[in-house]
Design a protein around this motif. Structure first.
Motif, short mmCIF file in Angstrom:
data_model
loop_
_atom_site.label_atom_id
_atom_site.label_comp_id
_atom_site.label_asym_id
_atom_site.label_seq_id
_atom_site.Cartn_x
_atom_site.Cartn_y
_atom_site.Cartn_z
N GLN A 40 26.19 73.33 97.33
CA GLN A 40 27.53 73.15 96.77
C GLN A 40 28.21 71.94 97.41
O GLN A 40 28.86 71.15 96.73
CB GLN A 40 28.38 74.39 97.02
N LEU A 69 27.01 68.84 95.94
CA LEU A 69 27.56 68.63 94.59
C LEU A 69 29.03 68.21 94.67
O LEU A 69 29.49 67.36 93.90
CB LEU A 69 27.44 69.91 93.75
N ILE A 70 29.76 68.80 95.62
CA ILE A 70 31.16 68.39 95.80
C ILE A 70 31.21 66.92 96.20
O ILE A 70 32.03 66.15 95.71
CB ILE A 70 31.85 69.26 96.88
N ILE A 81 29.11 64.59 95.52
CA ILE A 81 28.82 63.74 94.37
C ILE A 81 30.08 63.57 93.54
O ILE A 81 30.48 62.44 93.18
CB ILE A 81 27.68 64.34 93.50
N ALA A 82 30.74 64.69 93.25
CA ALA A 82 31.94 64.65 92.41
C ALA A 82 33.03 63.80 93.06
O ALA A 82 33.64 62.94 92.41
CB ALA A 82 32.44 66.07 92.17
N CYS A 83 33.27 64.03 94.34
CA CYS A 83 34.36 63.32 95.01
C CYS A 83 34.02 61.85 95.21
O CYS A 83 34.90 61.00 95.12
CB CYS A 83 34.71 64.00 96.32
#
Lengths: 545, 417, 385
Positions: free
Chosen positions: C247, C250-251, C253-255
Motif C-alpha cells: 500500500q 502505491l501511495i 506512486i500516487a503522491c
C-alpha cells in the motif's frame, strides 16, 4: 449596511433550512432502511448464550481465519480460493434492501423476495460451484431465496416433536444426523436408534467418506500415532493417539422448522445429495402459528403431522466428496444449532454465558460443526491429493452478519454503507448505473465547470459608423440633382425662394447660361449614368469664376 | 469555489475509488484516495482577499490625449497570507494602457503591501471612473478560486483638447470686435484705479488707501474702474446627427474641441463666455469670466453626448432675450438635418449679433465610415455648399470645416460666400 | 484622488526568462519534479514491471531468438544487473535524452533544424552506410547482382541497435517526456508523461482483473498482480503502523505523480506569467518581489501540502483501526469485532469507507481550525524574529 445584514441573515437562514430539510429527508430514508432491534443474537462476534462465539473461537484455535461479512454476499465473487472457504449463515433475520438489479435472465428486477437479492443468491451459487461450502442454519427467517436455488424450502413454521428434552421444554428437540429418526427411551435418547451419517460413513473416499475418516485410514495404514494437538481439524475424534472417526451425531435443536425438497427453482449445477436428518414420524408443524395443533381439514390452515426433514445436503458434485471440485451446502432447520448454550453446553452449564436456570444436556452439535469445517477446509497434499489434517493455508470461515439485526443506528448505518458500496461495485445493473453516473458526472464537470477567464484590459473604442446609406441612391436621382442645382442657381444669384419661383423660364435659362444644364433642367427625360455624371460635374463647376 | 482542476481531480478520485473497487485494484483506489486527500488538504488554505486598496491618480482632470499615471497600493492588513492573489484594476475600455499593467499576481504576507503602477492614455473626452478593484484569490495549486471586488473608484474628467487659435484670429478676416476686456469709466470691480472715496462700513480693508489715511486722517477707499467685457456666446450642436463619422472624428468631437479652444481663447482675454449646448434639450451656461467658468465649460463639454434633434431656432428663440445686444455668437454645427438653421441665423443677424457658423462638414465625416457613391457625394456636397451659401447670404460668417483640417486652419478660412 | 504618482521603477533583477530560469526557486521546483519523476518511475517499475514485463526479459528473449548478443552494451540496457538495478543506467539515459531535447527546444529554430537533420542523417548513415559501401564494392567486383549475404549482413547490426534503442526508449518514455516537460517547459511533455503512466496503470489494472487475466492464460500469469486482500500494516509514522508495504508503495506512486505534476506545471505557469508581463513590469521591483513571493509560496506548499497529502492518505488507510477502537468503546464489542474482522475491510471496502470518513473529518476541520490565521501568525512571528 442594513441590506448587507439582511442578506447575511437570509444566507444563514437558507443554509440552515437546507441542511435541516436534508437531515430530515435523510433521516426518513434511514428509518426505512435501517433495521434496529433487540436482542442481538446468532452473531459470531458476541458472547451471549444465544451467539456463536464459541464456534468461532474453536475455528480460530484450529488456525483457521474467521471473517465476517457485513454487507452483501456479492463479495463472495471476489474470493480468490472459494474451495477453502466456508460461508456460515446463521439465521436470516432481515430482508434484503430492495434495489434494482439484473435477474438471471438479464431482466431488471427489484429484490422484493425474502432474504437475499438475485445477485447475492447467484454469488452464493457461484461460490458453491467453485468449491465453497455453505452452512445455512435457519428456522423462521428469510433464507428461502437461497434455499430455493438449491432445491429446498424452509417451512418457516414451528415444528413440535415427541423427541424433545424433557428436562428443558418441548422447544428443545433431539435429532440425529442419519436417514431414520432416532427415538426416545423415556426421557433420554434411545441409543439403540442412533445410526451414522448417511454420507460420511461411506467406505470410499471418493463416494463422500468423511475426510477425518480418510485421514484416519491413511494414518492407520502407516501406523502413525499423533497427539491431540497434531490432530488438527480432526481433534474432536482424537482418542489414544489416533483419530477414531465416529459418524453418529446426536444433535440438539431449539425452536425448529422443517425443510421441504422443492426443485422447481433449483440451479442446474446442484445435486440434492439427500436428507441428512429427519424428525420422528409423530412430529407436527404449527402452520398457522396459533400455538395449537389442528389437523382437521375443516380448518382454514390445517397444521401438519408426520415425519419432516430437518437437514438436507446439496452439492455441486455427484459424490459431494471433498476430493471433487464442487462445493456443498448444509441446510439445518434451526438457526440456533450452534449457539453457545448448545454448542458449548459445558461452558454454558458452568455459567460462562450468564446465570443458568436449567442445564443443557450433552450433544454432538460441536462435533458435527467441526466435522463440516474439517471436510471443507482440510488441506490436501498438492502432490498426492491426500488429506494433511491441518487446515489449508488459505482456509477461511466467513460468518454472514449482513442479515443480523444491529442494536444501534450508527452500526446499522455503517453496515448499510457497506451494502450500498458493495452493491454499486458488485451488482451488474448497479455497476452499469454507476458507470453512467460517473460518465454524467465527468460530462457535467466538463460542460458546467468553467474557470474564470483571465483578466485583460481591452482598449476598445467602438468605431461606430453613423450615416444614412439609404439616401445615397436618392441623391443620385435626376430630380434631386435638378433641385440641388436650382438651389445653387438661386443662392448664387441672391434670390429669395419667391423671387426665384416667379422668375420666367427664359430668364432662368439665361441665368444658367449652359445649354447642357438648361436642357437638363427643362427636359423631363431619363438620363444615362454617364450623362448624369457629366451633368453633376458641370453643376459642380457651374458658377465658379 | 472549486476550479475545473479540483472538480476533475475530485470526480476522478471518486471514480478511481469506485472503479478500483469494481475491478479489485488497489492502485486505482489508492490513487483515487490520494486525489481526494490532495483536495481535502488543500481546502485548509484557500487564501483571502481581505486587503486594503488605495489608488492615487496623477490628475483628476486632464485633457483628451493626455497620459494619466495611476498607482494602486494593495496592503494585506490581516494576519493571514493572501496566497495567490490576482489584483485587477478595472480601467474603462476607452482608455489605453501606455505602460505598465493594471494587474498583478501577488502573495502578500501579513502586513505586506504591493504597488501596481501603470500609465493610461485617454483618447476620448468624458467623465470616467477607474475601479472597482477586482480580486481573485486561489490556493497555490489552483484548486479553489474566489472572486470579489473592492468598491474603490477614482473619478476623473477628460476635457476636450485645447487648440491654439490666437494666431488664427489675428490673421483671419473675422471682425476684431471681441478683442478682450475694455475699460469703461464707471466704478465697479476691476483692475484700474478710478477714484478715492470715503470709507463706508462694509468696505474691504484691502481697498483702504493707507497713504491717504496717513495724509488726511480719514479712512479713504480706492475705487476701481469696472472691467467691461464682451459677452461671447458659443452654441454647440450636440444632436444625434452630430455623431456622423468615427468615434474620434465626428462633428461633435470637433465641435467640442472648437468650443473649448474658443472659450479658452476668449476667457484668457478676460471676455465673458457663455456655452449653449442643444441636443434633446437645451443647456445654458450664462456668460462669465475666469478660471471657474473655464472649468465649467470644459466640464460641460466633457460630458456632451449626441442625442435628440432640437432645432436651432428653438434654441435661439428661447435664449434671444438673454443674449447681450450685439454680442458675437459662435454656432458650431454641421447644420445637417435642421431646416430652421437659416431662419435662426437670419433672426440672430437681424438682432445685430455677429454670427459665425463653424460647420464641420458632415458629409466628409460620413465618408470616413461609409462608401458613398461618388455622384451622390458630389450632389450632397453641392447641397451643403448651397446651405452654407444661403447662411452666408443672411450675413453670418461661415466656416466649412473639413475633417482633416486643424481648427486654426479652419478659422482662417472664414468667408462670407 | 490626485497626488504624486511616481513612474515604475527599475530594479537590478528582472523577470526576463533568461534570468528567471536561473532563479533558485525555479531550479528547486524543477529538481523536485525530476526527483519525483525518477522516484515514481522506480516505484512503478519495482511494483509492476521488474520480473514480470521488464525490458531485460524482452532483450533476453530477443537475444535467444537471434542467437547472439544485442549490439547495445549490457551496461547500457541494464542486462548486467538484476531487479530494479537494471533500470539505473537506462533511467540515466532517459534523463540525458530528455535533457538534450529540452536543450534543443531552446535553440534558435535554424539550429534546431540543423541538429535534427544531422541526427537523421547520422541514423541513415549508421543504418545504410556500411551496406551501401559493401554493395557498391560487390557491384564493382561482380557486376550487376543483387546484394549478397555479406552485404545484407551489414544491415543486421544497425537494425538491431535501432530496435534495441526503440525498445529502451519505449520503456523510458515517461522519463524522457517528463524531463523534456520539466526542463523544456513543455506542458505537453508533462501531460504525456502523466498520461503514459496513468494509461499503463489502467491497462495493467484491466489486464490483471481476474476475468481478463484468466482469458490471457499463460501470458496473464506473468503479470505482477496486487494482493486482493490487505495484510497487516507494517509501515507508518510516530510509532503507528498504518499501511502495508505494498500500500505504501502505491501511495508513493500516487503522491509522486502529484508532486511531479504540480511542480512541473507550477514552474511552467509562473514562467508563463512572467513572460507575458510587459517589459516595464518585468523590470519593476514590485513585480519581481511578488513573483518571488508566489514562487516561495509554491515551493512551501509543494513540500508541505504534498507531504500532508501523503501522510493523510496513509492515515486514512489506517483509520479503520482507530475508528473500530472508538466504536468498540462506544457501542460495545460485537459490531466492532465483526467489522474489524469483516471481509469488506480486507477487500478494502471498509478501508475506503473509513478513509473517506477520515478525509471528510479532515475537510470539516477547516471550519474549526483557522489554519490560514495560524500559519499567518507563525509567519509573522518568524518574520519579526
Amino acid at each position: 449596511m442594513a441590506a448587507d445584514g439582511n442578506s447575511k441573515f437570509k444566507r444563514i437562514g437558507l443554509q440552515f433550512a437546507f441542511w435541516g430539510v436534508l437531515i430530515i429527508l435523510f433521516g426518513t430514508l434511514m428509518v426505512n432502511f435501517v433495521n434496529i432491534g433487540q436482542p442481538n443474537q446468532l452473531s459470531a462476534y458476541d458472547d451471549d448464550w444465544d451467539d456463536l462465539s464459541a464456534f468461532r473461537q474453536d475455528i480460530n484455535d484450529m488456525g483457521i481465519k474467521t471473517k465476517s461479512l457485513v454487507s452483501s454476499p456479492l463479495l463472495l465473487e471476489e474470493l480468490e480460493d472459494p474451495r477453502n472457504v466456508t460461508f456460515v449463515i446463521a439465521g436470516v433475520e432481515r430482508d434484503t434492501i430492495s434495489l434494482p438489479q439484473f435477474s438471471g435472465d438479464s431482466v431488471v428486477t427489484f429484490a422484493s423476495e425474502d432474504g437475499y437479492s438475485p445477485g447475492e443468491v447467484d454469488a452464493i451459487v457461484e461460490f458453491v460451484i467453485k468449491g465453497g461450502t455453505v452452512i445455512v442454519f435457519e428456522d423462521y427467517g428469510y433464507a428461502n431465496t437461497i434455499a430455493e436455488k438449491f432445491g429446498v424450502k424452509f417451512k418457516r413454521a414451528q415444528l413440535f416433536d415427541t423427541v424433545y428434552v424433557h428436562e428443558l421444554d418441548y422447544n428443545y428437540i433431539w435429532t440425529c444426523m442419519q436417514l431414520s429418526p432416532c427415538g426416545m427411551n423415556g426421557t433420554v435418547i434411545d441409543t439403540e436408534t442412533i445410526e451414522s451419517h448417511s454420507r460420511w460413513n461411506s467406505s470410499d473416499a471418493l463416494s463422500g467418506r468423511h475426510i477425518c475418516a480418510v485421514w484416519a485410514d491413511l494414518m492407520a495404514l502407516n501406523g502413525t500415532t499423533i497427539s491431540k494437538d497434531e490432530a488438527g481439524l480432526c481433534a474432536q475424534h482424537h482418542q489414544d493417539g489416533v483419530i477414531e472417526y465416529n459418524a453418529s451425531y446426536q444433535m440438539l435443536l431449539n425452536n425448529i422448522t422443517s425443510i421441504d425438497i422443492d426443485e422447481s427453482s433449483k440451479h442446474s449445477a446442484m445435486i440434492t445429495q439427500g436428507i441428512r436428518a429427519v424428525s420422528s414420524s409423530e412430529a407436527t408443524i404449527d402452520i398457522n402459528g396459533d400455538g395449537e395443533i389442528q389437523l382437521s381439514t375443516n380448518t382454514k390452515t390445517p397444521d401438519l403431522w408426520g415425519q419432516f426433514n430437518l437437514s438436507i445436503e446439496v452439492c455441486a458434485s455427484v459424490t459431494c466428496s471433498p476430493f471433487e471440485a464442487g462445493g456443498r451446502v448444509h441446510f439445518i432447520a434451526d438457526g440456533s444449532t450452534l449457539i453457545n448454550a448448545i454448542y458449548d453446553y459445558e461452558g454454558f452449564n458452568a455459567g460462562k454465558y450468564g446465570p443458568v436456570t436449567k442445564e443443557i444436556p450433552a450433544n454432538d452439535n460441536r462435533k458435527w460443526a467441526l466435522d463440516v469445517i474439517a471436510e471443507a477446509l482440510m488441506g490436501l497434499d498438492p502432490v498426492t491429493g491426500m488429506p494433511l489434517g491441518e487446515p489449508s493455508p488459505t482456509a477461511m470461515v466467513i460468518f454472514d452478519e449482513s442479515r443480523h439485526v444491529q442494536s444501534n443506528v450508527a452500526t446499522d448505518t455503517y453496515n448499510m454503507l457497506y451494502f450500498v458500496l458493495v452493491y454499486f461495485t458488485g451488482e451488474g445493473l448497479a455497476k452499469l448505473l454507476l458507470f453512467i453516473g460517473l460518465f454524467v458526472l465527468f460530462e457535467g464537470v466538463l460542460l458546467k465547470k468553467k474557470d474564470p477567464d483571465p483578466w485583460r484590459h481591452v482598449f476598445s473604442i467602438i468605431y461606430y459608423g453613423f450615416g444614412d446609406a439609404n439616401r445615397y441612391s436618392y441623391y443620385a436621382k435626376t430630380n434631386k440633382i435638378k433641385q440641388v442645382f436650382l438651389s445653387k442657381v438661386r443662392n448664387q444669384n441672391g434670390l429669395t425662394r419667391e423671387e426665384f419661383d416667379s422668375m420666367p423660364a427664359r430668364e432662368l435659362q439665361a441665368m444658367i447660361a449652359d445649354p447642357v444644364l438648361v436642357k437638363f433642367v427643362f427636359e423631363n427625360r431619363d438620363f444615362t449614368l454617364e450623362q448624369t455624371v457629366a451633368i453633376v460635374k458641370r453643376v459642380k463647376v457651374w458658377g465658379r469664376v | 469555489m472549486w476550479t475545473r482542476k479540483a472538480s476533475f481531480t475530485f470526480a476522478g478520485g471518486i471514480s478511481l475509488i469506485l472503479i478500483g473497487m469494481m475491478i479489485s485494484n488497489h492502485q486505482m483506489m489508492i490513487l483515487g484516495l490520494s486525489f481526494v486527500a490532495f483536495i481535502v488538504a488543500n481546502s485548509w488554505i484557500s487564501g483571502h482577499g481581505d486587503v486594503e486598496v488605495q489608488r492615487t491618480l496623477s490628475a483628476d482632470n486632464l485633457y483628451k490625449g493626455d497620459d494619466l499615471y495611476v498607482e494602486l497600493l494593495v496592503t494585506n492588513r490581516s494576519s493571514r497570507r493572501t496566497q495567490t492573489l490576482e489584483v485587477y484594476d478595472n480601467v474603462p475600455h476607452e482608455m489605453k494602457l501606455r505602460s505598465g499593467l493594471n494587474q498583478m499576481k501577488m502573495n502578500l504576507g501579513p502586513g505586506e503591501s504591493a504597488r501596481i503602477r501603470y500609465v493610461l492614455r485617454c483618447p476620448l473626452r468624458g467623465h470616467f471612473s477607474i475601479g472597482p478593484v477586482s480580486l481573485r484569490y486561489r490556493n497555490t495549486f489552483n484548486l479553489s478560486v474566489e472572486e470579489m471586488f473592492v468598491d474603490h473608484h477614482s473619478d476623473m474628467i477628460v476635457f476636450p483638447q485645447l487648440r491654439d487659435v490666437e494666431e488664427a484670429f489675428i490673421r483671419s478676416r473675422t471682425p476684431k470686435m471681441y478683442t478682450g476686456a475694455t475699460t469703461l469709466r464707471t466704478p465697479g470691480p476691476g483692475t484700474e484705479f478710478y477714484s478715492l472715496r470715503e470709507y463706508v462700513p462694509g468696505d474691504p480693508f484691502k481697498n483702504i488707501n493707507w497713504k491717504a489715511f496717513a495724509r488726511t486722517g480719514d479712512l479713504m477707499i480706492n475705487e476701481k474702474c469696472r472691467d467691461a467685457v464682451t459677452d461671447l456666446y458659443i452654441i454647440l450642436d450636440s444632436r444625434d446627427i452630430a455623431r456622423i463619422g468615427t468615434v474620434l472624428k465626428n462633428p461633435l468631437e470637433m465641435g467640442t474641441v472648437a468650443a473649448a479652444s474658443l472659450a479658452n481663447f476668449f476667457l484668457q482675454r478676460r471676455d465673458s463666455v457663455s456655452l449653449i449646448i442643444y441636443d434633446e434639450k437645451l443647456s445654458y451656461l450664462p456668460p462669465d469670466t475666469g478660471d471657474k467658468q473655464h472649468f465649467k465649460i470644459l466640464s460641460s463639454l466633457a460630458g456632451v453626448a449626441p442625442k435628440g434633434a432640437m432645432p436651432l431656432q428653438a434654441v435661439t428663440n428661447s435664449l434671444a432675450a438673454r443674449f447681450s445686444r450685439g454680442s458675437p455668437i459662435f454656432i458650431i454645427s454641421s447644420c445637417e438635418g435642421d431646416g430652421t438653421v437659416p431662419a435662426a441665423i437670419r433672426d440672430l443677424v437681424g438682432r445685430g449679433h455677429e454670427v459665425t457658423v463653424l460647420s464641420p462638414s458632415s458629409i466628409d465625416f460620413e465618408r470616413l465610415v461609409s462608401r458613398i457613391p461618388r455622384m451622390s457625394y458630389e450632389v450632397l456636397k453641392i447641397e451643403r455648399q448651397n446651405r452654407m451659401t444661403s447662411l452666408a447670404g443672411f450675413g453670418s460668417q461661415v466656416i466649412d470645416w473639413m475633417p482633416d483640417m486643424d481648427l486654426s486652419q479652419a478659422l482662417l478660412q472664414v468667408r462670407g460666400y | 484622488m490626485a497626488g504624486e504618482v511616481s513612474p515604475q521603477e527599475e530594479g537590478n533583477r528582472t523577470l526576463h526568462l533568461r534570468t528567471l530560469r536561473k532563479q533558485w526557486q525555479i531550479i528547486t521546483l524543477q529538481v523536485i519534479a525530476t526527483v519525483a519523476l525518477v522516484w515514481m518511475y522506480m516505484e512503478i517499475v519495482s511494483t509492476y514491471v521488474v520480473g514480470s514485463i521488464d525490458h531485460t526479459i524482452l532483450f533476453r528473449m530477443l537475444e535467444a531468438e537471434i542467437g547472439s548478443k544485442l549490439p547495445v552494451g549490457d551496461w547500457l540496457t541494464g542486462l548486467d544487473q538484476e531487479g530494479v538495478a537494471s533500470y539505473y543506467v537506462p533511467i540515466g539515459v532517459g534523463l540525458t535524452i530528455g535533457g538534450g531535447m529540452s536543450l534543443l527546444a531552446f535553440q534558435p529554430p535554424k539550429r534546431q533544424q540543423k541538429i535534427k537533420l544531422g541526427f537523421v542523417i547520422g541514423l541513415i548513415l549508421i543504418l545504410a552506410g556500411r551496406f551501401v559501401m559493401s554493395y557498391i564494392w560487390q557491384l564493382w567486383d561482380e557486376g550487376w547482382t543483387i546484394p549478397d549475404d555479406s552485404a545484407l549482413g551489414t544491415l543486421e547490426w544497425p537494425l538491431l541497435m535501432i530496435l534495441s534503442m526503440v525498445i529502451l526508449m519505449f520503456y523510458l518514455l515517461p522519463v524522457i517526456m517528463g524531463t523534456r516537460g520539466i526542463w523544456g517547459l513543455s506542458r505537453k511533455g508533462v501531460a504525456w508523461c502523466i498520461g503514459f503512466v496513468l494509461l499503463f496503470l489502467a491497462i495493467h489494472a484491466i489486464l490483471s482483473f481476474p476475468v481478463v487475466k484468466a482469458q490471457l492464460g499463460g501470458y496473464g500469469d506473468k503479470l505482477a498482480t496486487l494482493d486482493v486482500l490487505v495484510g497487516a500494516p507494517t509501515v507508518g509514522f510516530l510509532g503507528m503502523n498504518l499501511v502495508t508495504e505494498q500500500q505504501f508503495s502505491l501511495i508513493m506512486i500516487a503522491c509522486l505523480i502529484m508532486i511531479f505534476q504540480e511542480s512541473a506545471f507550477g514552474v511552467i505557469r509562473q514562467l508563463e506569467y512572467a513572460f507575458r508581463l510587459p517589459e516595464s513590469c518585468k523590470r519593476d521591483p514590485e513585480y519581481v518581489k511578488q513573483v518571488d513571493n508566489v514562487l516561495n509560496g509554491h515551493l512551501r506548499h509543494t513540500v508541505i501540502f504534498l507531504t500532508i497529502t501523503t501522510l493523510s492518505t496513509m492515515v486514512a488507510l489506517g483509520f479503520h483501526s482507530v475508528l473500530l477502537e472508538f466504536v468498540e468503546g462506544v457501542t460495545g464489542s460485537q459490531w466492532a469485532a465483526q467489522v474489524s474482522e469483516s471481509i469488506e475491510l480486507t477487500l478494502t471496502y471498509g478501508l475506503v469507507i473509513s478513509a473517506l470518513l477520515f478525509l471528510g473529518l479532515m475537510a470539516v476541520l477547516r471550519f474549526f481550525v483557522p489554519w490560514q490565521r495560524l500559519w499567518g501568525l507563525i509567519e509573522t512571528s518568524l518574520n519579526r524574529s
